[in-house]
Design a protein around this motif. Structure first.
Motif, short mmCIF file in Angstrom:
data_model
loop_
_atom_site.label_atom_id
_atom_site.label_comp_id
_atom_site.label_asym_id
_atom_site.label_seq_id
_atom_site.Cartn_x
_atom_site.Cartn_y
_atom_site.Cartn_z
N GLY A 69 0.84 -1.21 0.00
CA GLY A 69 0.00 0.00 0.00
C GLY A 69 0.86 1.24 0.00
N TRP A 70 0.26 2.36 -0.41
CA TRP A 70 1.04 3.61 -0.51
C TRP A 70 0.75 4.58 0.63
N ASN A 71 -0.12 4.20 1.55
CA ASN A 71 -0.43 5.09 2.67
C ASN A 71 0.73 5.04 3.67
N TYR A 72 1.73 5.88 3.44
CA TYR A 72 2.95 5.84 4.25
C TYR A 72 2.67 6.08 5.73
N ILE A 73 1.56 6.77 6.03
CA ILE A 73 1.27 7.18 7.40
C ILE A 73 1.11 5.96 8.31
N PHE A 74 0.69 4.80 7.73
CA PHE A 74 0.50 3.58 8.53
C PHE A 74 1.81 2.85 8.77
N TYR A 75 2.83 3.15 7.98
CA TYR A 75 4.09 2.40 8.06
C TYR A 75 5.19 3.18 8.74
N LEU A 76 4.88 4.37 9.24
CA LEU A 76 5.95 5.24 9.76
C LEU A 76 6.68 4.61 10.94
N GLU A 77 5.95 3.92 11.81
CA GLU A 77 6.60 3.32 12.98
C GLU A 77 7.56 2.21 12.56
N VAL A 78 7.18 1.48 11.49
CA VAL A 78 8.03 0.39 11.00
C VAL A 78 9.23 0.95 10.25
N MET A 79 9.04 2.13 9.66
CA MET A 79 10.06 2.70 8.78
C MET A 79 11.41 2.85 9.44
N SER A 80 11.40 3.27 10.69
CA SER A 80 12.67 3.56 11.35
C SER A 80 13.42 2.29 11.73
N GLU A 81 12.77 1.12 11.60
CA GLU A 81 13.41 -0.13 12.03
C GLU A 81 13.97 -0.93 10.85
N LYS A 82 13.26 -0.95 9.72
CA LYS A 82 13.65 -1.83 8.62
C LYS A 82 14.52 -1.10 7.61
N ILE A 83 15.46 -1.85 7.03
CA ILE A 83 16.45 -1.23 6.15
C ILE A 83 15.83 -0.74 4.85
N GLU A 84 14.83 -1.50 4.30
CA GLU A 84 14.27 -1.05 3.03
C GLU A 84 13.39 0.18 3.20
N MET A 85 12.85 0.36 4.39
CA MET A 85 12.11 1.60 4.63
C MET A 85 13.07 2.78 4.76
N MET A 86 14.30 2.50 5.17
CA MET A 86 15.30 3.57 5.19
C MET A 86 15.63 4.02 3.76
N ILE A 87 15.53 3.07 2.81
CA ILE A 87 15.73 3.44 1.39
C ILE A 87 14.62 4.40 0.96
N ILE A 88 13.37 4.08 1.32
CA ILE A 88 12.25 4.98 1.01
C ILE A 88 12.46 6.33 1.68
N GLY A 89 12.92 6.29 2.96
CA GLY A 89 13.17 7.53 3.69
C GLY A 89 14.23 8.38 3.04
N SER A 90 15.30 7.74 2.54
CA SER A 90 16.37 8.52 1.89
C SER A 90 15.90 9.12 0.58
N LEU A 91 15.01 8.41 -0.14
CA LEU A 91 14.45 8.96 -1.39
C LEU A 91 13.54 10.15 -1.09
#
Length: 573
Positions: free
Chosen positions: A161-183
């Motif tokens: 899904g593209w609703n980033y607001i639901f994944y924000l807590e997970v984002m800071s833990e997983k490496i591939e979400m760090m890729i999204i964060g850097s983009l």
């Protein structure tokens, strides 16, 4: 059309502000899901996020855009296509609305690209070569961020899904979400013009002044800051936060130094916007997203006012923007000068004006935080530079005698423009305290030693003194910038970034592409590839055609050739 747009946007702004107060006091957050298309079990849903932050930001954007449209009624009076201009501004505001209320990366891209496209149309509004160049630089710089956002959308497919607001807590833990964060960080840096993408922001001054007031206060350049406020979880205790702190600190410093060497009125104010964007980004990178949002709102008020005053002065100066040709504005245009002085003082952080509440709190939280000496130096030195170029601007434009030709008829009789400016003047005075009470209802206890408490005030006073000394030509001993021309041109031209951006990032790749096409596609590969094959096939088909034409000479030659071959074979055997 101006009046109707002004009234509609103004009342919508008041309504949204009241609604944001309700959301803030009751701690509400609404998600609206609007089903656009449903095909079997697949649904295309538009998600909207309403909380106190998005509603308050929308109300401020609408307030500033309504006053800018009202101001444009007189500023753009000579334009035969004023309705087209108003429509472009309304499209610009609509794109910003989409961006603010989207918790979804695809709908964010809709607003993000809308801002980029409409900003290009507005920058090239005055159709001349300078505007075209500035528009192309703006569009191409922002395309980098658009591509980064598209890549982030592609990476989000891993989560279904593209609703980033639901994944924000997970984002800071997983490496591939760090890729999204850097983009997302790269996208925010291009839109908010951080180093190395800073050169488009002063170039965008080719747009009409009302557009500059809108772009540099609450819409285009703040989109990146707002996106990072939403993604603020990613910056906590990560390499992205540290990188952003360094880059935004350097941007703040670079813009402050550049503004002290600049003589174009609008570019000085544009560079001050760049400096304040660096301040917002740097405080965001340290984790204080509410403080960043607070400064975003207060800065929008006085920066829009500053551009409106600059527009009124440029109008009266017969479209001259050089501050060396100004002077004595305090006598000839007292109301405009008063508004400009209030906006300048709010920018410097004068106590109890709008900028004071946010800037002072930011600098005190920086003093309280555990950051390195270099970042600490960049924060406080850049604050001193802000006061320095503000006082220099006031000295050149307000004091002394008028330095331009005698044909300029200076007056304060643009009542429509003045009304727009006076609306923002009131907000620049009281806006900071109102927002402070709303966003931070409990007073923050910032306990610092006496010298750190007074450091902000001391830095501002020293900056103001230097601003006076480098402006006053009689103090020639201090005015030594041209003795070292290379160093002063380096500081005054944003560390050569416009040259690197235009020649290095745009012109050179295009030339390399041209040479590559000539060497490969239109060169050796073409000669030995497709073109050679085409020539050979053409020649063979001509020969075949000639043979099939039943020419007697050919048959005779063929008959003789066969006889020669048979005879030679008989001789051999």
């Amino acid at each position: 059309m101006c009046s109707m747009s002004f009234v509609s946007l103004f009342f919508l702004s008041i309504s949204l502000f009241m609604l944001s107060l309700n959301f803030l006091l009751n701690d509400l957050l609404y998600f609206l899901e609007w089903e656009l298309v449903s095909l079997n079990s697949s649904m295309v849903v538009m998600t909207l996020l309403f909380d106190w932050m998005s509603l308050m930001f929308m109300s401020f954007v609408l307030l500033i855009s309504s006053l800018v449209i009202f101001y444009s009624k007189e500023y753009m009076m000579g334009d035969t296509n004023i309705n087209r201009f108003i429509m472009l501004v309304l499209m610009f505001v609509l794109s910003m609305m989409f961006l603010i209320i989207s918790p979804n990366l695809i709908s964010i891209l809709l607003g993000w690209d809308g801002l980029g496209l409409v900003s290009y149309c507005l920058v090239i509004y005055f159709q001349n070569i300078k505007s075209y160049n500035a528009g192309m630089l703006t569009a191409l710089s922002n395309r980098i961020g658009d591509v980064a956002l598209l890549l982030a959308i592609a990476w989000m497919l891993n989560y279904g899904g593209w609703n980033y607001i639901f994944y924000l807590e997970v984002m800071s833990e997983k490496i591939e979400m760090m890729i999204i964060g850097s983009l997302v960080l790269l996208a925010a840096m291009t839109k908010s013009a951080q180093i190395p993408f800073s050169s488009w922001l002063p170039a965008a001054m080719a747009a009409p002044t009302p557009v500059s007031a809108l772009v540099h206060s609450s819409t285009l350049v703040t989109a990146g800051v707002y996106l990072l406020i939403r993604f603020n979880v990613l910056l906590f205790h990560s390499w992205m936060g540290q990188l952003l702190l360094l880059i935004s600190g350097l941007t703040m410093f670079m813009a402050g130094m550049g503004a002290n060497f600049e003589f174009d009125l609008k570019k000085i104010i544009a560079l001050s916007t760049l400096s304040q964007l660096g301040l917002m980004m740097s405080i965001l990178s340290m984790g204080y997203y509410k403080l960043g949002f607070f400064h975003l709102l207060t800065h929008a008020l006085f920066k829009a006012l500053l551009f409106m005053c600059a527009g009124a002065i440029i109008h009266n100066m017969n479209n001259s923007q050089d501050i060396r040709l100004m002077g004595g504005m305090g006598i000839h245009m007292p109301l405009t000068s008063s508004c400009m002085n209030v906006a300048n003082l709010a920018l410097c952080g004068m106590p109890f004006l709008a900028g004071f509440y946010s800037k002072d709190m930011i600098l005190e939280m920086v003093s309280l935080s555990n950051i390195n000496m270099f970042s600490f130096f960049l924060y406080f030195f850049s604050t001193g530079l802000t006061v320095c170029y503000s006082l220099r601007l006031v000295y050149y434009s307000m004091t002394g005698e008028l330095n331009c030709g005698s044909l300029n008829f200076l007056n304060d009789e643009g009542w429509i423009m003045l009304r727009g400016m006076l609306g923002l003047l009131v907000m620049s005075i009281i806006g900071g305290s109102i927002l402070n009470w709303l966003i931070f209802p409990t007073p923050l206890m910032i306990c610092l030693p006496w010298n750190l408490k007074l450091l902000t005030l001391f830095v501002c006073l020293i900056g103001g003194l230097f601003g006076y000394l480098i402006s006053n030509v009689s103090f020639y001993f201090f005015n030594k910038s041209f003795n070292n021309y290379i160093f002063s041109s380096f500081l005054g031209s944003m560390w050569f970034m416009p040259y690197i951006s235009t020649y290095g990032l745009i012109k050179s790749p295009l030339l390399i592409g041209s040479y590559t096409i000539k060497s490969f596609d239109q060169g050796w590969s073409e000669y030995y590839g497709g073109q050679n094959l085409y020539n050979n096939l053409t020649n063979y088909s001509r020969l075949n055609n000639m043979i099939q034409n039943n020419n007697l000479k050919i048959y005779l030659m063929t008959f003789i050739l066969w006889i020669v071959v048979l005879f030679s074979m008989l001789v051999v055997f």
